[in-house]
Design a protein around this motif. Structure first.
Motif, PDB file in Angstrom:
ATOM      1  N   HIS A  45      45.768  36.454  40.422  1.00 18.35           N
ATOM      2  CA  HIS A  45      47.105  36.558  39.773  1.00 18.35           C
ATOM      3  C   HIS A  45      48.054  37.465  40.371  1.00 18.35           C
ATOM      4  O   HIS A  45      47.603  38.495  40.765  1.00 18.35           O
ATOM      5  CB  HIS A  45      46.967  36.450  38.318  1.00 18.35           C
ATOM      6  N   PRO A  46      49.201  37.026  40.108  1.00 15.69           N
ATOM      7  CA  PRO A  46      50.470  37.740  40.645  1.00 15.69           C
ATOM      8  C   PRO A  46      50.346  39.331  39.889  1.00 15.69           C
ATOM      9  O   PRO A  46      50.285  39.273  38.521  1.00 15.69           O
ATOM     10  CB  PRO A  46      51.835  37.295  40.571  1.00 15.69           C
ATOM     11  N   VAL A  47      50.641  40.484  40.519  1.00 11.90           N
ATOM     12  CA  VAL A  47      50.847  41.672  39.868  1.00 11.90           C
ATOM     13  C   VAL A  47      52.010  42.402  40.551  1.00 11.90           C
ATOM     14  O   VAL A  47      52.270  42.564  41.659  1.00 11.90           O
ATOM     15  CB  VAL A  47      49.666  42.677  40.215  1.00 11.90           C
ATOM     16  N   LEU A  48      52.882  42.785  39.611  1.00 10.45           N
ATOM     17  CA  LEU A  48      54.257  43.182  39.902  1.00 10.45           C
ATOM     18  C   LEU A  48      54.047  44.796  39.546  1.00 10.45           C
ATOM     19  O   LEU A  48      54.061  45.262  38.227  1.00 10.45           O
ATOM     20  CB  LEU A  48      55.484  42.611  38.985  1.00 10.45           C
ATOM     21  N   VAL A  49      54.408  45.727  40.682  1.00  7.63           N
ATOM     22  CA  VAL A  49      54.438  47.155  40.485  1.00  7.63           C
ATOM     23  C   VAL A  49      55.721  47.642  40.400  1.00  7.63           C
ATOM     24  O   VAL A  49      56.242  47.563  41.324  1.00  7.63           O
ATOM     25  CB  VAL A  49      53.326  47.981  41.482  1.00  7.63           C
ATOM     26  N   GLY A  71      41.800  41.722  45.557  1.00  7.72           N
ATOM     27  CA  GLY A  71      41.943  40.155  45.117  1.00  7.72           C
ATOM     28  C   GLY A  71      43.344  39.827  44.243  1.00  7.72           C
ATOM     29  O   GLY A  71      43.318  38.509  43.661  1.00  7.72           O
ATOM     30  N   TYR A  72      44.158  40.557  44.066  1.00  9.72           N
ATOM     31  CA  TYR A  72      45.183  40.234  43.336  1.00  9.72           C
ATOM     32  C   TYR A  72      46.422  39.948  44.395  1.00  9.72           C
ATOM     33  O   TYR A  72      46.451  40.444  45.585  1.00  9.72           O
ATOM     34  CB  TYR A  72      45.711  41.612  42.361  1.00  9.72           C
ATOM     35  N   ALA A  73      47.674  39.337  43.817  1.00 12.82           N
ATOM     36  CA  ALA A  73      48.526  39.177  44.690  1.00 12.82           C
ATOM     37  C   ALA A  73      49.695  40.121  44.179  1.00 12.82           C
ATOM     38  O   ALA A  73      50.263  40.051  43.392  1.00 12.82           O
ATOM     39  CB  ALA A  73      49.202  37.676  44.516  1.00 12.82           C
ATOM     40  N   ALA A  74      49.830  41.221  44.974  1.00  8.58           N
ATOM     41  CA  ALA A  74      50.426  42.551  44.450  1.00  8.58           C
ATOM     42  C   ALA A  74      51.961  42.672  45.233  1.00  8.58           C
ATOM     43  O   ALA A  74      51.819  42.524  46.231  1.00  8.58           O
ATOM     44  CB  ALA A  74      49.573  43.849  44.858  1.00  8.58           C
ATOM     45  N   TYR A  75      52.975  42.810  44.369  1.00 13.28           N
ATOM     46  CA  TYR A  75      54.294  42.902  44.903  1.00 13.28           C
ATOM     47  C   TYR A  75      55.070  44.008  44.465  1.00 13.28           C
ATOM     48  O   TYR A  75      54.786  44.903  43.336  1.00 13.28           O
ATOM     49  CB  TYR A  75      54.868  41.790  44.287  1.00 13.28           C
ATOM     50  N   GLY A  76      56.008  44.483  45.090  1.00 11.55           N
ATOM     51  CA  GLY A  76      56.872  45.699  44.840  1.00 11.55           C
ATOM     52  C   GLY A  76      58.047  45.029  43.986  1.00 11.55           C
ATOM     53  O   GLY A  76      58.154  43.741  44.063  1.00 11.55           O
ATOM     54  N   THR A 103      56.304  30.769  41.507  1.00 15.05           N
ATOM     55  CA  THR A 103      55.607  30.837  42.771  1.00 15.05           C
ATOM     56  C   THR A 103      54.012  30.539  42.569  1.00 15.05           C
ATOM     57  O   THR A 103      53.228  29.640  43.152  1.00 15.05           O
ATOM     58  CB  THR A 103      55.838  31.974  43.695  1.00 15.05           C
ATOM     59  N   HIS A 104      53.458  31.284  41.610  1.00 19.09           N
ATOM     60  CA  HIS A 104      51.876  31.487  41.526  1.00 19.09           C
ATOM     61  C   HIS A 104      51.317  30.514  40.495  1.00 19.09           C
ATOM     62  O   HIS A 104      50.173  30.336  40.426  1.00 19.09           O
ATOM     63  CB  HIS A 104      51.347  32.700  41.412  1.00 19.09           C
ATOM     64  N   GLY A 105      52.417  29.912  39.755  1.00 19.46           N
ATOM     65  CA  GLY A 105      52.049  29.028  38.596  1.00 19.46           C
ATOM     66  C   GLY A 105      50.954  29.796  37.512  1.00 19.46           C
ATOM     67  O   GLY A 105      50.133  29.168  37.016  1.00 19.46           O
ATOM     68  N   SER A 106      51.306  30.971  37.351  1.00 19.50           N
ATOM     69  CA  SER A 106      50.548  31.519  36.199  1.00 19.50           C
ATOM     70  C   SER A 106      51.461  32.907  35.955  1.00 19.50           C
ATOM     71  O   SER A 106      52.591  33.316  36.272  1.00 19.50           O
ATOM     72  CB  SER A 106      49.488  32.422  36.773  1.00 19.50           C
ATOM     73  N   LYS A 107      51.030  33.499  34.875  1.00 19.81           N
ATOM     74  CA  LYS A 107      51.692  34.612  34.295  1.00 19.81           C
ATOM     75  C   LYS A 107      51.397  35.914  35.314  1.00 19.81           C
ATOM     76  O   LYS A 107      50.439  35.889  36.011  1.00 19.81           O
ATOM     77  CB  LYS A 107      51.277  34.928  33.003  1.00 19.81           C
ATOM     78  N   VAL A 108      52.440  36.786  35.043  1.00 17.10           N
ATOM     79  CA  VAL A 108      52.404  38.086  35.942  1.00 17.10           C
ATOM     80  C   VAL A 108      51.892  39.126  35.125  1.00 17.10           C
ATOM     81  O   VAL A 108      52.534  39.730  34.198  1.00 17.10           O
ATOM     82  CB  VAL A 108      53.833  38.158  36.527  1.00 17.10           C
ATOM     83  N   SER A 109      51.038  40.038  35.684  1.00 17.40           N
ATOM     84  CA  SER A 109      50.719  41.441  35.332  1.00 17.40           C
ATOM     85  C   SER A 109      51.876  42.330  35.836  1.00 17.40           C
ATOM     86  O   SER A 109      52.340  42.308  36.847  1.00 17.40           O
ATOM     87  CB  SER A 109      49.314  41.827  35.586  1.00 17.40           C
ATOM     88  N   LEU A 110      52.075  43.312  34.691  1.00 18.08           N
ATOM     89  CA  LEU A 110      53.051  44.339  35.181  1.00 18.08           C
ATOM     90  C   LEU A 110      52.296  45.976  35.171  1.00 18.08           C
ATOM     91  O   LEU A 110      51.916  46.007  34.070  1.00 18.08           O
ATOM     92  CB  LEU A 110      54.131  44.284  34.160  1.00 18.08           C
ATOM     93  N   VAL A 111      52.634  46.537  36.232  1.00 16.68           N
ATOM     94  CA  VAL A 111      52.028  47.814  36.344  1.00 16.68           C
ATOM     95  C   VAL A 111      53.222  48.751  36.628  1.00 16.68           C
ATOM     96  O   VAL A 111      53.853  48.614  37.572  1.00 16.68           O
ATOM     97  CB  VAL A 111      50.999  48.045  37.268  1.00 16.68           C
ATOM     98  N   GLY A 112      53.643  49.563  35.787  1.00 16.44           N
ATOM     99  CA  GLY A 112      54.924  50.573  35.900  1.00 16.44           C
ATOM    100  C   GLY A 112      54.561  51.937  35.769  1.00 16.44           C
ATOM    101  O   GLY A 112      53.625  52.451  35.038  1.00 16.44           O
ATOM    102  N   TRP A 113      54.927  52.854  36.709  1.00 23.01           N
ATOM    103  CA  TRP A 113      54.788  53.946  36.775  1.00 23.01           C
ATOM    104  C   TRP A 113      56.033  54.792  36.143  1.00 23.01           C
ATOM    105  O   TRP A 113      57.136  54.646  36.711  1.00 23.01           O
ATOM    106  CB  TRP A 113      54.602  54.524  38.384  1.00 23.01           C
ATOM    107  N   SER A 114      55.674  55.516  35.213  1.00 21.78           N
ATOM    108  CA  SER A 114      56.816  56.393  34.818  1.00 21.78           C
ATOM    109  C   SER A 114      57.958  55.545  34.059  1.00 21.78           C
ATOM    110  O   SER A 114      57.641  54.791  33.233  1.00 21.78           O
ATOM    111  CB  SER A 114      57.226  57.521  35.657  1.00 21.78           C
ATOM    112  N   ALA A 120      58.541  47.788  32.406  1.00 19.21           N
ATOM    113  CA  ALA A 120      57.346  46.889  32.100  1.00 19.21           C
ATOM    114  C   ALA A 120      56.972  46.534  30.587  1.00 19.21           C
ATOM    115  O   ALA A 120      57.176  45.290  30.319  1.00 19.21           O
ATOM    116  CB  ALA A 120      55.716  47.340  32.564  1.00 19.21           C
ATOM    117  N   ARG A 121      57.147  47.472  29.803  1.00 14.60           N
ATOM    118  CA  ARG A 121      57.010  47.112  28.439  1.00 14.60           C
ATOM    119  C   ARG A 121      58.167  46.274  27.896  1.00 14.60           C
ATOM    120  O   ARG A 121      57.895  45.377  26.989  1.00 14.60           O
ATOM    121  CB  ARG A 121      56.949  48.575  27.596  1.00 14.60           C
TER     122      ARG A 121
END
Length: 258
Positions: A45-49, A71-76, A103-114, A120-121
């Motif tokens: 699944h997609p992960v947006l950082v 195994g994640y579809a990681a994006y900036g 694009t992925h047909g699924s929900k996106v996980s969000l990882v946010g630094w500082s 992200a929240r």
């Protein structure tokens, strides 16, 4: 964990100087890379950082590379340097999430630094049907916004007053998102008072303490493993982070005294 926000001050000058640990933390990340592969693998699944203040996607390359290998579809975020909520940034972040979800047909996980974690929240509150999970890395969403050593820089680059932050996207920043949320923080953070980075624990929220600097959170080996572990949970599930065995060496128990 209760936080007396009125009494919080930015981290000490000593801790600020110790932010130089970020360099050996990167070396530790490279050294530990083969061991980090033992973390649970993803389902594609997609992960947006999202990067921190005045940094760009270049700062998140190590974490995104690792997540892609797991195994994640990681994006900036692809929006250049993060100078705060300049005109159009909120809309473009929303569009980025909607694009990845389609694009992925699924929900996106969000990882946010500082600061990226605050985004992200708030984005998860705005797009709960598009966001699968939120993970923040040293994000000061609680307490006074001036309990950091970067608030003046934020005001300079964004043109916003930190005291007005609750008037921006998504509503009250301290309120947890309506999706599974993990707050990763360090008590030796030299930029943000760690108490401001701790989530109110509930059915969908948790905190994970690591040892390290603020500027090294994006490539700290303990952080990388914890992020991969949390992202590997099935959509809609939220099991507590396991700290038994060897993990107890790197992840302090959450109930130890503040």
């Amino acid at each position: 964990m209760a936080v007396a926000s009125a009494e919080l001050a930015p981290p000490s000058r000593t801790l600020l100087l110790l932010e130089g640990r970020a360099i050996p933390e990167l070396a530790a990340f490279v050294t530990a890379y083969p061991l980090l592969a033992s973390a649970p693998r993803g389902d594609g699944h997609p992960v947006l950082v999202l990067p921190g203040l005045v940094t760009s996607d270049r700062a998140t390359v190590p974490l995104r590379t690792y997540l892609a290998g797991q195994g994640y579809a990681a994006y900036g975020w692809e929006l250049g340097r993060n100078y705060g909520l300049l005109p159009g940034i909120e809309r473009r972040m929303v569009e980025r999430i909607e694009e990845l979800a389609e694009t992925h047909g699924s929900k996106v996980s969000l990882v946010g630094w500082s600061l990226g974690g605050i985004y992200a929240r708030q984005l998860a509150k705005m797009l709960p049907d598009k966001v699968r999970r939120v993970i923040t890395l040293g994000s000061p969403f609680k307490g006074t916004p001036k309990a950091t050593n970067a608030w003046r820089l934020y005001e300079f680059t964004s043109g916003h007053k930190v005291d007005d932050r609750d008037h921006h996207m998504g509503g009250l920043i301290s309120d947890p998102p309506p999706v599974p949320t993990t707050a990763i923080y360090s008590r030796t953070d030299g930029i943000c008072a760690w108490q401001c980075c701790v989530e109110t624990e509930g059915p969908l929220t948790e905190n994970i303490e690591v040892r390290g600097s603020h500027c090294g959170l994006g490539h700290n080996p303990s952080v990388a493993y914890a992020v991969a572990d949390r992202l590997a949970q099935a959509e809609g599930s939220h099991d507590p982070f396991e700290r038994s065995g060897w993990r107890s060496i790197f992840y302090p128990q959450p109930w130890r005294a503040a």
